[in-house]
Design a protein around this motif. Structure first.
Motif, PDB file in Angstrom:
ATOM      1  N   PRO A 135       0.821  -1.209   0.000  1.00  0.00           N
ATOM      2  CA  PRO A 135       0.000   0.000   0.000  1.00  0.00           C
ATOM      3  C   PRO A 135       0.861   1.267   0.000  1.00  0.00           C
ATOM      4  O   PRO A 135       1.970   1.262   0.519  1.00  0.00           O
ATOM      5  CB  PRO A 135      -0.766  -0.123   1.326  1.00  0.00           C
ATOM      6  N   ILE A 136       0.318   2.321  -0.582  1.00  0.00           N
ATOM      7  CA  ILE A 136       0.972   3.613  -0.459  1.00  0.00           C
ATOM      8  C   ILE A 136       0.394   4.308   0.775  1.00  0.00           C
ATOM      9  O   ILE A 136      -0.737   4.022   1.197  1.00  0.00           O
ATOM     10  CB  ILE A 136       0.794   4.492  -1.708  1.00  0.00           C
ATOM     11  N   THR A 137       1.171   5.199   1.366  1.00  0.00           N
ATOM     12  CA  THR A 137       0.737   5.891   2.584  1.00  0.00           C
ATOM     13  C   THR A 137       0.628   7.388   2.329  1.00  0.00           C
ATOM     14  O   THR A 137       1.546   8.003   1.773  1.00  0.00           O
ATOM     15  CB  THR A 137       1.721   5.638   3.740  1.00  0.00           C
ATOM     16  N   ILE A 138      -0.490   7.932   2.729  1.00  0.00           N
ATOM     17  CA  ILE A 138      -0.707   9.386   2.715  1.00  0.00           C
ATOM     18  C   ILE A 138      -0.643   9.870   4.152  1.00  0.00           C
ATOM     19  O   ILE A 138      -1.370   9.366   5.015  1.00  0.00           O
ATOM     20  CB  ILE A 138      -2.077   9.745   2.111  1.00  0.00           C
ATOM     21  N   GLU A 139       0.227  10.837   4.427  1.00  0.00           N
ATOM     22  CA  GLU A 139       0.314  11.416   5.762  1.00  0.00           C
ATOM     23  C   GLU A 139      -0.454  12.734   5.811  1.00  0.00           C
ATOM     24  O   GLU A 139      -0.326  13.569   4.911  1.00  0.00           O
ATOM     25  CB  GLU A 139       1.773  11.671   6.144  1.00  0.00           C
ATOM     26  N   VAL A 140      -1.229  12.908   6.874  1.00  0.00           N
ATOM     27  CA  VAL A 140      -2.005  14.137   7.075  1.00  0.00           C
ATOM     28  C   VAL A 140      -1.843  14.566   8.524  1.00  0.00           C
ATOM     29  O   VAL A 140      -2.057  13.760   9.445  1.00  0.00           O
ATOM     30  CB  VAL A 140      -3.504  13.922   6.755  1.00  0.00           C
ATOM     31  N   VAL A 141      -1.461  15.821   8.739  1.00  0.00           N
ATOM     32  CA  VAL A 141      -1.357  16.339  10.101  1.00  0.00           C
ATOM     33  C   VAL A 141      -2.758  16.432  10.688  1.00  0.00           C
ATOM     34  O   VAL A 141      -3.664  17.017  10.082  1.00  0.00           O
ATOM     35  CB  VAL A 141      -0.656  17.713  10.109  1.00  0.00           C
ATOM     36  N   GLY A 142      -2.943  15.864  11.869  1.00  0.00           N
ATOM     37  CA  GLY A 142      -4.292  15.718  12.424  1.00  0.00           C
ATOM     38  C   GLY A 142      -4.780  16.846  13.295  1.00  0.00           C
ATOM     39  O   GLY A 142      -5.764  16.673  14.009  1.00  0.00           O
ATOM     40  N   SER A 143      -4.144  18.032  13.238  1.00  0.00           N
ATOM     41  CA  SER A 143      -4.524  19.122  14.136  1.00  0.00           C
ATOM     42  C   SER A 143      -5.321  20.223  13.449  1.00  0.00           C
ATOM     43  O   SER A 143      -5.602  21.260  14.060  1.00  0.00           O
ATOM     44  CB  SER A 143      -3.271  19.736  14.769  1.00  0.00           C
ATOM     45  N   TYR A 144      -5.709  20.005  12.183  1.00  0.00           N
ATOM     46  CA  TYR A 144      -6.485  21.024  11.478  1.00  0.00           C
ATOM     47  C   TYR A 144      -7.977  20.782  11.652  1.00  0.00           C
ATOM     48  O   TYR A 144      -8.422  19.669  11.939  1.00  0.00           O
ATOM     49  CB  TYR A 144      -6.110  21.039   9.994  1.00  0.00           C
ATOM     50  N   ASP A 145      -8.761  21.842  11.452  1.00  0.00           N
ATOM     51  CA  ASP A 145     -10.209  21.705  11.619  1.00  0.00           C
ATOM     52  C   ASP A 145     -10.785  20.882  10.473  1.00  0.00           C
ATOM     53  O   ASP A 145     -10.085  20.488   9.535  1.00  0.00           O
ATOM     54  CB  ASP A 145     -10.884  23.070  11.759  1.00  0.00           C
ATOM     55  N   ASN A 146     -12.082  20.592  10.547  1.00  0.00           N
ATOM     56  CA  ASN A 146     -12.690  19.664   9.599  1.00  0.00           C
ATOM     57  C   ASN A 146     -12.580  20.141   8.156  1.00  0.00           C
ATOM     58  O   ASN A 146     -12.239  19.366   7.260  1.00  0.00           O
ATOM     59  CB  ASN A 146     -14.157  19.430   9.962  1.00  0.00           C
ATOM     60  N   ALA A 147     -12.877  21.425   7.912  1.00  0.00           N
ATOM     61  CA  ALA A 147     -12.843  21.928   6.539  1.00  0.00           C
ATOM     62  C   ALA A 147     -11.436  21.853   5.962  1.00  0.00           C
ATOM     63  O   ALA A 147     -11.243  21.451   4.808  1.00  0.00           O
ATOM     64  CB  ALA A 147     -13.364  23.369   6.496  1.00  0.00           C
ATOM     65  N   SER A 148     -10.446  22.233   6.754  1.00  0.00           N
ATOM     66  CA  SER A 148      -9.065  22.183   6.277  1.00  0.00           C
ATOM     67  C   SER A 148      -8.602  20.739   6.085  1.00  0.00           C
ATOM     68  O   SER A 148      -7.879  20.433   5.126  1.00  0.00           O
ATOM     69  CB  SER A 148      -8.141  22.909   7.260  1.00  0.00           C
ATOM     70  N   THR A 149      -9.001  19.843   6.973  1.00  0.00           N
ATOM     71  CA  THR A 149      -8.612  18.445   6.836  1.00  0.00           C
ATOM     72  C   THR A 149      -9.197  17.845   5.563  1.00  0.00           C
ATOM     73  O   THR A 149      -8.522  17.079   4.852  1.00  0.00           O
ATOM     74  CB  THR A 149      -9.067  17.636   8.067  1.00  0.00           C
ATOM     75  N   ARG A 150     -10.434  18.178   5.240  1.00  0.00           N
ATOM     76  CA  ARG A 150     -11.026  17.695   3.987  1.00  0.00           C
ATOM     77  C   ARG A 150     -10.200  18.163   2.789  1.00  0.00           C
ATOM     78  O   ARG A 150      -9.945  17.401   1.856  1.00  0.00           O
ATOM     79  CB  ARG A 150     -12.462  18.198   3.839  1.00  0.00           C
ATOM     80  N   LEU A 151      -9.792  19.442   2.810  1.00  0.00           N
ATOM     81  CA  LEU A 151      -9.010  19.985   1.700  1.00  0.00           C
ATOM     82  C   LEU A 151      -7.665  19.279   1.578  1.00  0.00           C
ATOM     83  O   LEU A 151      -7.228  18.931   0.476  1.00  0.00           O
ATOM     84  CB  LEU A 151      -8.805  21.489   1.905  1.00  0.00           C
ATOM     85  N   ILE A 152      -6.995  19.056   2.707  1.00  0.00           N
ATOM     86  CA  ILE A 152      -5.706  18.373   2.679  1.00  0.00           C
ATOM     87  C   ILE A 152      -5.868  16.959   2.106  1.00  0.00           C
ATOM     88  O   ILE A 152      -5.075  16.508   1.277  1.00  0.00           O
ATOM     89  CB  ILE A 152      -5.097  18.320   4.085  1.00  0.00           C
ATOM     90  N   LEU A 153      -6.906  16.254   2.546  1.00  0.00           N
ATOM     91  CA  LEU A 153      -7.151  14.897   2.055  1.00  0.00           C
ATOM     92  C   LEU A 153      -7.406  14.890   0.546  1.00  0.00           C
ATOM     93  O   LEU A 153      -6.849  14.060  -0.183  1.00  0.00           O
ATOM     94  CB  LEU A 153      -8.342  14.293   2.790  1.00  0.00           C
ATOM     95  N   LYS A 154      -8.219  15.810   0.070  1.00  0.00           N
ATOM     96  CA  LYS A 154      -8.491  15.882  -1.373  1.00  0.00           C
ATOM     97  C   LYS A 154      -7.201  16.148  -2.145  1.00  0.00           C
ATOM     98  O   LYS A 154      -6.950  15.550  -3.196  1.00  0.00           O
ATOM     99  CB  LYS A 154      -9.521  16.976  -1.663  1.00  0.00           C
ATOM    100  N   HIS A 155      -6.391  17.065  -1.619  1.00  0.00           N
ATOM    101  CA  HIS A 155      -5.144  17.435  -2.278  1.00  0.00           C
ATOM    102  C   HIS A 155      -4.205  16.235  -2.378  1.00  0.00           C
ATOM    103  O   HIS A 155      -3.671  15.928  -3.453  1.00  0.00           O
ATOM    104  CB  HIS A 155      -4.481  18.567  -1.494  1.00  0.00           C
ATOM    105  N   GLU A 156      -4.015  15.543  -1.274  1.00  0.00           N
ATOM    106  CA  GLU A 156      -3.084  14.409  -1.273  1.00  0.00           C
ATOM    107  C   GLU A 156      -3.603  13.260  -2.129  1.00  0.00           C
ATOM    108  O   GLU A 156      -2.827  12.603  -2.833  1.00  0.00           O
ATOM    109  CB  GLU A 156      -2.833  13.945   0.158  1.00  0.00           C
ATOM    110  N   LEU A 157      -4.887  12.995  -2.079  1.00  0.00           N
ATOM    111  CA  LEU A 157      -5.462  11.965  -2.949  1.00  0.00           C
ATOM    112  C   LEU A 157      -5.284  12.347  -4.412  1.00  0.00           C
ATOM    113  O   LEU A 157      -5.075  11.478  -5.269  1.00  0.00           O
ATOM    114  CB  LEU A 157      -6.941  11.764  -2.622  1.00  0.00           C
ATOM    115  N   GLY A 158      -5.345  13.636  -4.720  1.00  0.00           N
ATOM    116  CA  GLY A 158      -5.110  14.083  -6.088  1.00  0.00           C
ATOM    117  C   GLY A 158      -3.725  13.706  -6.575  1.00  0.00           C
ATOM    118  O   GLY A 158      -3.538  13.327  -7.740  1.00  0.00           O
ATOM    119  N   HIS A 159      -2.710  13.801  -5.687  1.00  0.00           N
ATOM    120  CA  HIS A 159      -1.364  13.375  -6.075  1.00  0.00           C
ATOM    121  C   HIS A 159      -1.331  11.889  -6.419  1.00  0.00           C
ATOM    122  O   HIS A 159      -0.612  11.471  -7.331  1.00  0.00           O
ATOM    123  CB  HIS A 159      -0.374  13.650  -4.937  1.00  0.00           C
TER     124      HIS A 159
END
Length: 338
Positions: A135-159
């Motif tokens: 599996p590939i691993t996507i790292e996301v810093v877990g201290s952002y609010d919900n809206a920002s976390t959604r954006l980070i997840l979308k961005h990394e999945l885009g890569h």
């Protein structure tokens, strides 16, 4: 008294790929694969070689926080938009505890390294084709609010779909975004509103009648706080003068006209800092500017001392040390620091 808060937006990298576009990992794609259809959609094959990916979640950042709904939202976005923006259809099965996933989304306290980018909010492999090591691993810093976390997840999945920082949609794939953290204590709620207790001070005393006496007055105020200010500030606070105004944490200046009012002598204080959780209140200070006009030299220390208290987050009169509470004209000019 003039008290102005400068709110600095927190501009953070919304994510970066472990292999940047244009490197060898990307160069073997044919020109046809980089072409666009007549509708402006990328025309290239699915680098994964299949239409559905299994996604697991590993949360080491905040076990009490449920990230599953946020991951589900991000996956739904790309399920609905992968054909339009990546050029191929793709769907996801979210199985947080999957034993053999294609993708692991890991929520972490911080990301140690990601393509030499300072303090990234997320990091993911840049998948462009060939054999994918799963599996590939996507790292996301877990201290952002919900809206920002959604954006980070979308961005990394885009890569992981082969999209770089110039790809559409730019609202998701831009290299930087304004992100907000979870709620944090405001500067005025902290024992020390600064990131560091060691302060540099720039004193612009050239316009005063007695620069040496003015410097001594300012030093008295600094020493008072370095000694704890009667227990109102941490004991490890220290100050040193610097000749570099632009790099100073505290600037003390003298002008003919105050920026906060006109017609009278007096002083002003202004703090600057950042507001990472976006609540309109600064969470940390990084600069204090004290401005004085037409002040007797004997009173300079008192005015600087007062505004140092403001820089330490004091709001109510009772929070200031006793010498700065309702001091008379004479008391401001006496050896108040004793």
């Amino acid at each position: 008294m003039w008290r102005t808060l400068f709110v600095a937006a927190l501009l953070v990298l919304a994510g970066c790929a472990t292999h940047a576009p244009g490197t060898e990992a990307d160069d073997d794609r044919s020109a046809a694969h980089r072409a666009l259809t007549s509708e402006g959609t990328p025309d290239r094959p699915n680098p994964w070689g299949e239409g559905e990916l299994t996604v697991a979640i590993n949360n080491t950042a905040n076990e009490s926080r449920n990230f599953r709904p946020l991951v589900s939202d991000a996956l739904a976005f790309w399920s609905n938009n992968s054909t339009r923006f990546a050029g191929f259809p793709l769907s996801y099965e979210l199985a947080p505890n999957a034993s053999n996933p294609d993708v692991i989304i890991e929520f972490v306290d911080s990301i140690e390294s990601c393509a030499d980018v300072a303090e990234p909010a997320g990091c993911a492999p840049y998948v462009t084709g060939g054999q994918v090591s799963r599996p590939i691993t996507i790292e996301v810093v877990g201290s952002y609010d919900n809206a920002s976390t959604r954006l980070i997840l979308k961005h990394e999945l885009g890569h992981t779909l082969g999209l770089n920082h110039t790809a559409r949609p730019q609202s998701v794939m831009a290299p930087t975004s304004q992100l907000r953290t979870l709620p944090r204590p405001n500067a005025t709620q902290r024992d020390l509103p600064w990131a560091d207790a060691n302060f540099t001070v720039y004193l612009d005393a050239g316009r005063t009648d007695d620069p040496a006496a003015t410097r001594e007055q300012v030093r008295r105020a600094l020493d008072y706080y370095a000694d704890g200010a009667n227990g109102t500030v941490p004991e490890n606070v220290s100050f040193r003068f610097t000749d570099n105004r632009s790099a100073a944490d505290v600037v003390v200046e003298f002008t003919d006209d105050l920026p906060c009012r006109t017609g009278d002598s007096g002083s002003c204080g202004r703090v600057r800092g950042n507001d990472p959780d976006g609540d309109g209140a600064l969470e940390r200070y990084d600069h204090l500017r004290v401005t004085l006009s037409d002040i007797d030299t004997e009173a300079v220390g008192w005015h600087v001392g007062y505004w140092l208290g403001y820089g330490f987050g004091f709001e109510a009169d009772a929070e200031w040390p006793a010498p700065f509470r309702n001091a008379t004209y004479e008391e401001r000019r006496e050896a108040w620091w004793r």
